[in-house]
Design an enzyme around this catalytic site. Structure first.
Site, PDB file in Angstrom:
ATOM      1  N   CYS A 121       0.827  -1.203   0.000  1.00 12.72           N
ATOM      2  CA  CYS A 121       0.000   0.000   0.000  1.00 12.72           C
ATOM      3  C   CYS A 121       0.864   1.257   0.000  1.00 12.72           C
ATOM      4  CB  CYS A 121      -0.920   0.004   1.224  1.00 12.72           C
ATOM      5  SG  CYS A 121      -2.251  -1.226   1.138  1.00 12.72           S
ATOM      6  N   CYS A 202      -3.495   0.100  -3.324  1.00 11.63           N
ATOM      7  CA  CYS A 202      -4.216   0.366  -2.076  1.00 11.63           C
ATOM      8  C   CYS A 202      -3.552   1.526  -1.346  1.00 11.63           C
ATOM      9  CB  CYS A 202      -4.246  -0.880  -1.187  1.00 11.63           C
ATOM     10  SG  CYS A 202      -2.633  -1.559  -0.759  1.00 11.63           S
TER      11      CYS A 202
END
Length: 305
Positions: A121, A202
């Site tokens: 992420c 993400c």
């Protein structure tokens, strides 16, 4: 009488032996002829199409395997369980002996399954018209990854391949451009890889665009504008940060308040993303100034202490 009977038997044996020899010679000639004819068919098979793009990269297998082993053994040893031979076989089966204008997403599905890996992420960096700058930045800052920094993208970057229905099944002379046929091996591959890269993003994602492009920094026809932006998952991505970079010494055709950027923001807002935009993101601009330290555009960079 016994002598005559013996002579008759000798003649019969001779005739029989001659017949066997003739039969064997006939069979041998038939085999040789068949071989010649078969070889001739391979020689006169239809010539490969002449396309406008460069042909398959020479020693493609060695290039792909070398990059794969380098990636999973040296750069990211945590991916050491990846089977590079299986990855190569999956790529080969996607295009060899196939019509280069009739490649489908199903052809590449096995490759994507064996070569995909998680993307941490907050590390995804998308780009459009900033190819060189984006990759210079990710090389100097390991906190970000472009598609070309993933295993799939690293193996395929600046490499070309396409097949042909006739032998040897690979066209080393030329491959079709997108303008010649959209379902060519390269276009289909990068669309699928880009879609997968966007789906895996993400946290906060970054987008590096070129504000010196006269036609506008954001283009709906680009891979980012047509594929990646629509495959970002609002449930996984918390924000999109736009870095609008201008070429050192180049025109400043658009800023964060420009027309195409407004269109991009509108698309992202409709998909419930939080958006920020920054003109000439300083860490990237500093990298630009490394190559242009004396240019007037870089004076704020060089004078800053």
């Amino acid at each position: 009488m016994p002598f005559q009977q013996g002579s008759a038997r000798t003649r019969q044996r001779t005739v029989l032996l001659v017949g066997i020899v003739v039969l064997l010679v006939t069979l041998i000639l038939a085999v040789v002829l068949a071989s010649v004819l078969t070889h001739g068919k391979l020689e006169v098979s239809p010539k490969m199409m002449k396309w406008k793009d460069r042909g398959t990269t020479k020693n493609l297998q060695e290039v792909i395997l070398g990059r794969c082993y380098s990636y999973v053994m040296a750069r990211y040893p945590e991916l050491g369980d990846k089977d590079c031979l299986k990855i190569w076989e999956s790529l080969k089966h996607a295009f060899v002996y196939k019509d280069p204008c009739n490649i489908t997403s199903e052809d590449y599905q096995p490759l994507l399954e064996v070569a995909s890996h998680p993307i941490p992420c907050n590390k995804s960096l998308f780009w459009s018209k900033t190819n060189d700058l984006a990759h210079r930045y990710t090389k100097s800052n390991q906190n970000f990854l472009t598609l070309e920094d993933t295993l799939l993208g690293y193996m395929a970057d600046r490499v070309s391949w396409c097949g042909d229905p006739s032998a040897p099944g690979i066209n080393y002379e030329s491959c079709p451009k997108r303008s010649e046929c959209e379902s060519n091996p390269s276009s289909v591959f990068w669309k699928m890889a880009s879609k997968m890269f966007a789906e895996a993003a993400c946290g906060v994602v970054q987008v590096m665009l070129n504000g010196s492009v006269e036609a506008g920094a954001f283009r709906s026809s680009s891979i980012f504008g047509s594929i990646e932006i629509f495959n970002l998952n609002p449930d996984k991505v918390s924000a999109v940060h736009i870095w609008l970079m201008h070429d050192i010494g180049g025109p400043q055709s658009e800023s964060c308040s420009g027309h195409s950027i407004k269109r991009l923001k509108s698309i992202l807002e409709e998909r419930n993303f939080t958006i920020t935009c920054e003109d000439n993101y300083r860490p990237v601009q500093l990298l630009q100034c490394v190559h242009n330290p004396d240019h007037t555009d870089c004076r704020p960079c060089t004078n800053a202490t």
